[in-house]
Design a protein around this motif. Structure first.
Motif, PDB file in Angstrom:
ATOM      1  N   ASP A   3       0.800  -1.227   0.000  1.00  0.00           N
ATOM      2  CA  ASP A   3       0.000   0.000   0.000  1.00  0.00           C
ATOM      3  C   ASP A   3       0.836   1.283   0.000  1.00  0.00           C
ATOM      4  OD1 ASP A   3       0.947   0.152   2.616  1.00  0.00           O
ATOM      5  OD2 ASP A   3      -1.024   0.090   3.567  1.00  0.00           O
ATOM      6  N   HIS A   4       2.165   1.158  -0.152  1.00  0.00           N
ATOM      7  CA  HIS A   4       3.026   2.327   0.020  1.00  0.00           C
ATOM      8  C   HIS A   4       2.840   3.383  -1.073  1.00  0.00           C
ATOM      9  CE1 HIS A   4       5.882   0.935  -3.126  1.00  0.00           C
ATOM     10  NE2 HIS A   4       5.565  -0.260  -2.670  1.00  0.00           N
ATOM     11  N   ASN A   5       2.323   2.994  -2.226  1.00  0.00           N
ATOM     12  CA  ASN A   5       2.083   3.980  -3.288  1.00  0.00           C
ATOM     13  C   ASN A   5       0.629   4.456  -3.336  1.00  0.00           C
ATOM     14  OD1 ASN A   5       4.678   4.336  -4.307  1.00  0.00           O
ATOM     15  ND2 ASN A   5       4.528   2.495  -5.582  1.00  0.00           N
ATOM     16  N   ASN A   6      -0.150   4.113  -2.318  1.00  0.00           N
ATOM     17  CA  ASN A   6      -1.508   4.655  -2.220  1.00  0.00           C
ATOM     18  C   ASN A   6      -1.448   6.021  -1.514  1.00  0.00           C
ATOM     19  OD1 ASN A   6      -4.360   4.401  -2.611  1.00  0.00           O
ATOM     20  ND2 ASN A   6      -4.554   4.136  -0.399  1.00  0.00           N
ATOM     21  N   ASP A   7      -0.611   6.887  -2.040  1.00  0.00           N
ATOM     22  CA  ASP A   7      -0.341   8.191  -1.435  1.00  0.00           C
ATOM     23  C   ASP A   7       0.060   9.128  -2.561  1.00  0.00           C
ATOM     24  OD1 ASP A   7       0.569  10.406  -0.073  1.00  0.00           O
ATOM     25  OD2 ASP A   7       1.947   9.327   1.232  1.00  0.00           O
ATOM     26  N   ASP A   8      -0.771  10.120  -2.846  1.00  0.00           N
ATOM     27  CA  ASP A   8      -0.466  11.002  -3.968  1.00  0.00           C
ATOM     28  C   ASP A   8       0.682  11.954  -3.672  1.00  0.00           C
ATOM     29  OD1 ASP A   8      -1.672  12.771  -2.246  1.00  0.00           O
ATOM     30  OD2 ASP A   8      -3.418  13.153  -3.513  1.00  0.00           O
ATOM     31  N   ARG A  66      -6.668  -7.329 -16.547  1.00  0.00           N
ATOM     32  CA  ARG A  66      -7.093  -5.933 -16.476  1.00  0.00           C
ATOM     33  C   ARG A  66      -6.079  -5.172 -15.618  1.00  0.00           C
ATOM     34  NH1 ARG A  66      -9.491  -6.729 -20.235  1.00  0.00           N
ATOM     35  NH2 ARG A  66     -11.714  -6.482 -20.716  1.00  0.00           N
ATOM     36  N   THR A  67      -5.866  -3.913 -15.929  1.00  0.00           N
ATOM     37  CA  THR A  67      -5.011  -3.046 -15.117  1.00  0.00           C
ATOM     38  C   THR A  67      -5.784  -1.800 -14.716  1.00  0.00           C
ATOM     39  OG1 THR A  67      -4.135  -1.900 -17.072  1.00  0.00           O
ATOM     40  CG2 THR A  67      -2.886  -3.804 -16.251  1.00  0.00           C
ATOM     41  N   ARG A  68      -5.324  -1.155 -13.645  1.00  0.00           N
ATOM     42  CA  ARG A  68      -5.892   0.110 -13.202  1.00  0.00           C
ATOM     43  C   ARG A  68      -4.768   1.008 -12.693  1.00  0.00           C
ATOM     44  NH1 ARG A  68      -9.493  -1.625 -15.588  1.00  0.00           N
ATOM     45  NH2 ARG A  68     -11.704  -1.841 -15.016  1.00  0.00           N
ATOM     46  N   THR A  69      -4.899   2.304 -12.971  1.00  0.00           N
ATOM     47  CA  THR A  69      -4.031   3.336 -12.410  1.00  0.00           C
ATOM     48  C   THR A  69      -4.898   4.204 -11.511  1.00  0.00           C
ATOM     49  OG1 THR A  69      -2.602   3.316 -14.370  1.00  0.00           O
ATOM     50  CG2 THR A  69      -2.424   5.224 -12.897  1.00  0.00           C
ATOM     51  N   PHE A  70      -4.666   4.139 -10.213  1.00  0.00           N
ATOM     52  CA  PHE A  70      -5.531   4.817  -9.256  1.00  0.00           C
ATOM     53  C   PHE A  70      -5.173   6.294  -9.077  1.00  0.00           C
ATOM     54  CE2 PHE A  70      -5.423   0.353  -7.441  1.00  0.00           C
ATOM     55  CZ  PHE A  70      -6.633  -0.006  -8.012  1.00  0.00           C
ATOM     56  N   ILE A  71      -3.901   6.620  -9.183  1.00  0.00           N
ATOM     57  CA  ILE A  71      -3.442   8.009  -9.027  1.00  0.00           C
ATOM     58  C   ILE A  71      -2.835   8.427 -10.359  1.00  0.00           C
ATOM     59  CG2 ILE A  71      -1.919   9.566  -7.728  1.00  0.00           C
ATOM     60  CD1 ILE A  71      -2.155   7.620  -5.366  1.00  0.00           C
ATOM     61  N   PRO A  72      -3.576   9.128 -11.214  1.00  0.00           N
ATOM     62  CA  PRO A  72      -3.141   9.359 -12.599  1.00  0.00           C
ATOM     63  C   PRO A  72      -2.031  10.387 -12.755  1.00  0.00           C
ATOM     64  CG  PRO A  72      -5.248  10.425 -12.195  1.00  0.00           C
ATOM     65  CD  PRO A  72      -4.946   9.620 -10.968  1.00  0.00           C
ATOM     66  N   GLU A  73      -1.829  11.258 -11.743  1.00  0.00           N
ATOM     67  CA  GLU A  73      -0.778  12.271 -11.828  1.00  0.00           C
ATOM     68  C   GLU A  73      -0.015  12.335 -10.503  1.00  0.00           C
ATOM     69  OE1 GLU A  73      -2.303  15.741 -14.862  1.00  0.00           O
ATOM     70  OE2 GLU A  73      -2.823  15.920 -12.751  1.00  0.00           O
ATOM     71  N   ALA A  82      -0.844  -0.292  -4.254  1.00  0.00           N
ATOM     72  CA  ALA A  82      -1.701   0.812  -3.800  1.00  0.00           C
ATOM     73  C   ALA A  82      -3.028   0.321  -3.237  1.00  0.00           C
ATOM     74  CB  ALA A  82      -1.949   1.784  -4.952  1.00  0.00           C
ATOM     75  N   LEU A  83      -2.995  -0.764  -2.447  1.00  0.00           N
ATOM     76  CA  LEU A  83      -4.202  -1.276  -1.810  1.00  0.00           C
ATOM     77  C   LEU A  83      -4.071  -1.109  -0.301  1.00  0.00           C
ATOM     78  CD1 LEU A  83      -5.082  -4.548  -3.763  1.00  0.00           C
ATOM     79  CD2 LEU A  83      -6.021  -2.244  -4.049  1.00  0.00           C
ATOM     80  N   PRO A  84      -4.862  -0.220   0.307  1.00  0.00           N
ATOM     81  CA  PRO A  84      -4.711   0.086   1.741  1.00  0.00           C
ATOM     82  C   PRO A  84      -4.815  -1.166   2.615  1.00  0.00           C
ATOM     83  CG  PRO A  84      -6.154   1.688   0.703  1.00  0.00           C
ATOM     84  CD  PRO A  84      -5.902   0.622  -0.328  1.00  0.00           C
ATOM     85  N   GLY A  85      -3.914  -1.229   3.595  1.00  0.00           N
ATOM     86  CA  GLY A  85      -3.944  -2.305   4.570  1.00  0.00           C
ATOM     87  C   GLY A  85      -2.986  -3.436   4.287  1.00  0.00           C
ATOM     88  N   PHE A  86      -2.478  -3.527   3.068  1.00  0.00           N
ATOM     89  CA  PHE A  86      -1.522  -4.580   2.727  1.00  0.00           C
ATOM     90  C   PHE A  86      -0.115  -3.993   2.780  1.00  0.00           C
ATOM     91  CE2 PHE A  86      -5.425  -5.952   0.636  1.00  0.00           C
ATOM     92  CZ  PHE A  86      -5.483  -7.296   0.986  1.00  0.00           C
ATOM     93  N   LYS A  87       0.770  -4.600   3.541  1.00  0.00           N
ATOM     94  CA  LYS A  87       2.122  -4.064   3.701  1.00  0.00           C
ATOM     95  C   LYS A  87       3.117  -4.746   2.772  1.00  0.00           C
ATOM     96  CE  LYS A  87       0.428  -1.251   6.536  1.00  0.00           C
ATOM     97  NZ  LYS A  87       0.158   0.132   6.039  1.00  0.00           N
ATOM     98  N   ASN A  88       3.231  -6.053   2.888  1.00  0.00           N
ATOM     99  CA  ASN A  88       4.078  -6.806   1.950  1.00  0.00           C
ATOM    100  C   ASN A  88       3.513  -8.220   1.866  1.00  0.00           C
ATOM    101  OD1 ASN A  88       6.696  -6.478   0.342  1.00  0.00           O
ATOM    102  ND2 ASN A  88       7.014  -8.444   1.342  1.00  0.00           N
ATOM    103  N   ASP A  89       2.309  -8.323   1.333  1.00  0.00           N
ATOM    104  CA  ASP A  89       1.573  -9.580   1.380  1.00  0.00           C
ATOM    105  C   ASP A  89       1.790 -10.376   0.100  1.00  0.00           C
ATOM    106  OD1 ASP A  89      -0.022 -11.552   2.425  1.00  0.00           O
ATOM    107  OD2 ASP A  89      -1.869 -10.686   1.649  1.00  0.00           O
ATOM    108  N   VAL A  90       2.815 -11.231   0.137  1.00  0.00           N
ATOM    109  CA  VAL A  90       3.016 -12.236  -0.908  1.00  0.00           C
ATOM    110  C   VAL A  90       2.216 -13.458  -0.465  1.00  0.00           C
ATOM    111  CG1 VAL A  90       4.690 -13.581  -2.215  1.00  0.00           C
ATOM    112  CG2 VAL A  90       5.343 -11.349  -1.277  1.00  0.00           C
ATOM    113  N   PHE A  91       1.137 -13.724  -1.163  1.00  0.00           N
ATOM    114  CA  PHE A  91       0.191 -14.757  -0.730  1.00  0.00           C
ATOM    115  C   PHE A  91      -0.062 -15.742  -1.861  1.00  0.00           C
ATOM    116  CE2 PHE A  91      -4.099 -16.430  -0.987  1.00  0.00           C
ATOM    117  CZ  PHE A  91      -4.285 -17.005   0.264  1.00  0.00           C
ATOM    118  N   PHE A  92      -0.183 -17.028  -1.494  1.00  0.00           N
ATOM    119  CA  PHE A  92      -0.681 -17.997  -2.469  1.00  0.00           C
ATOM    120  C   PHE A  92      -1.421 -19.112  -1.758  1.00  0.00           C
ATOM    121  CE2 PHE A  92       3.713 -19.545  -1.689  1.00  0.00           C
ATOM    122  CZ  PHE A  92       3.451 -20.840  -1.283  1.00  0.00           C
ATOM    123  N   THR A  93      -2.338 -19.713  -2.491  1.00  0.00           N
ATOM    124  CA  THR A  93      -2.922 -20.986  -2.102  1.00  0.00           C
ATOM    125  C   THR A  93      -2.873 -21.890  -3.322  1.00  0.00           C
ATOM    126  OG1 THR A  93      -4.856 -22.094  -1.129  1.00  0.00           O
ATOM    127  CG2 THR A  93      -5.296 -20.286  -2.637  1.00  0.00           C
TER     128      THR A  93
END
Length: 388
Positions: free
Chosen positions: A164-169, A211-218, A256-267
């Motif tokens: 989530d570190h880039n969820n900050d403009d 699919r891709t998304r850009t949450f902070i365009p500038e 850029a997903l709030p609450g996730f710090k370094n979540d490498v997850f798999f099942t």
């Protein structure tokens, strides 16, 4: 080998992890490891190179990376620079007889990665991509469980790498937000790790949709607050995968997903059991078997200990009566993951054979990334090509 002489190119964030790993490995793996000398580090910012040398124990510093790739007193080159510079640096290192460890993604696209693989093969030197998580004891244990057939035939893989570190403009427009030097955003920067784990655990990917998304365009230009420019890459990529062995699944990445710090997850789910892992609880692996009786059925927690692949290098004392397994629960972390990768590199140089993950794995990851970005621009499934 009595010694290996290392050079490093790139004086940014990753230098601390590479330096600590190279410096600590001989003592941790003693006596089965050659001496490692940290000879020279280079960065285009001369001050950054000098500070890194002083702080992390490199003997010399330079503002010219060719002082590393062409030096007679260096055997191995570690590359941790922006993605668009990898190809030129690596090709020069191979041309001058060096073994190479390169950060991921290998290149900004598959075409560049293919040329890098060609240069590696032509050189005859050892080549490795720093997919850090492959050598983690819990993940290697997961692969061993799958290979032994203990969860049966794999049906489904679900994986993500979320931060989530880039969820900050307020974060400025550094090179990772620009298509030229980066190639892609979260897809390549962290998505490459989880794609590599999907291949490592399940097998190669045949086709995908994305699919891709850009949450902070500038974002503001560095050193020029209020002066903004467009973000050219993705903040999130989400994919559906079909593997060559018939398994299906999904892989997602975002920084850029709030609450996730370094979540490498798999099942990973087979027809007789399943495995589950999260880096945020990285000393645990969770295992389910349908052979358990119904009144005891469910995931069991396995704590990493000295019995697990690679973990015996660290902090697990042998306990009397433990049948030599060591004591789990002491815990290891991010820096130890780099030590394990460094050990794999050094052992591979000793036998003259490139380890996995090598540049072939790096190319395959870039091919999947290219296919995912193409699928995101379109509206359907895309076959993953093979350039080599």
């Amino acid at each position: 080998m009595a010694r290996l002489r290392f050079g490093m190119i790139g004086g940014g964030y990753m230098v601390k992890l590479h330096s600590l790993a190279f410096r600590n490995l001989p003592a941790l793996a003693w006596p089965d490891c050659p001496a490692i000398e940290l000879v020279r580090i280079a960065d285009i910012d001369e001050r950054l190179a000098r500070d890194a040398a002083d702080r992390w124990g490199w003997s010399k510093s330079s503002a010219d990376w060719k002082d590393v790739t062409r030096a007679d007193d260096i055997d191995v080159v570690s590359v941790a620079t922006p993605n668009d510079s990898h190809e030129e640096i690596v090709a020069d290192a191979f041309a001058h007889g060096k073994h190479v460890l390169c950060e991921k993604p290998l290149s900004t696209d598959a075409a560049g990665a293919a040329r890098m693989l060609d240069a590696a093969r032509a050189s005859g030197r050892v080549h490795m991509v720093n997919f850090t998580y492959r050598n983690w004891p819990a993940i290697r244990q997961a692969r061993d469980v799958i290979a032994a057939g203990r969860i049966g035939a794999v049906r489904y893989f679900e994986g993500h790498f979320f931060q989530d570190h880039n969820n900050d403009d307020a974060v400025p427009l550094h090179w990772r937000f620009r298509r030229g030097p980066a190639g892609s955003g979260a897809a390549g920067d962290i998505g490459s790790h989880i794609l590599d784990l999907a291949r490592y655990l399940v097998g190669d990917v045949k086709r995908l949709a994305a699919r891709t998304r850009t949450f902070i365009p500038e974002r503001s230009l560095p050193g020029r607050p209020g002066v903004k420019a467009p973000v050219e890459v993705d903040d999130l990529v989400t994919t559906m995968l079909e593997f060559e062995n018939g398994a299906v699944g999904s892989v997602h990445a975002s920084w850029a997903l709030p609450g996730f710090k370094n979540d490498v997850f798999f099942t990973v789910v087979g027809d007789r059991g399943a495995l589950r892992f999260s880096w945020e609880r990285n000393n645990e692996l969770h295992f389910y078997s349908d052979e358990d009786p119904q009144d005891l059925a469910g995931y069991r927690q396995i704590l990493v200990g000295g019995v697990h692949p690679g973990a015996n290098l660290f902090w697990f004392p042998i306990v009397q009566g433990s049948r030599g397994q060591g004591s789990p629960g002491q815990g290891i972390g991010y820096a130890e993951a780099f030590v394990l990768n460094a050990r794999q590199l050094v052992e591979s140089i000793a036998v003259g054979r490139s380890p996995a993950p090598n540049f072939e794995d790096g190319l395959r990851c870039c091919e999947i990334l290219d296919a995912a970005l193409a699928a995101a621009r379109g509206d359907g499934w895309v076959d993953v090509p093979r350039l080599r």
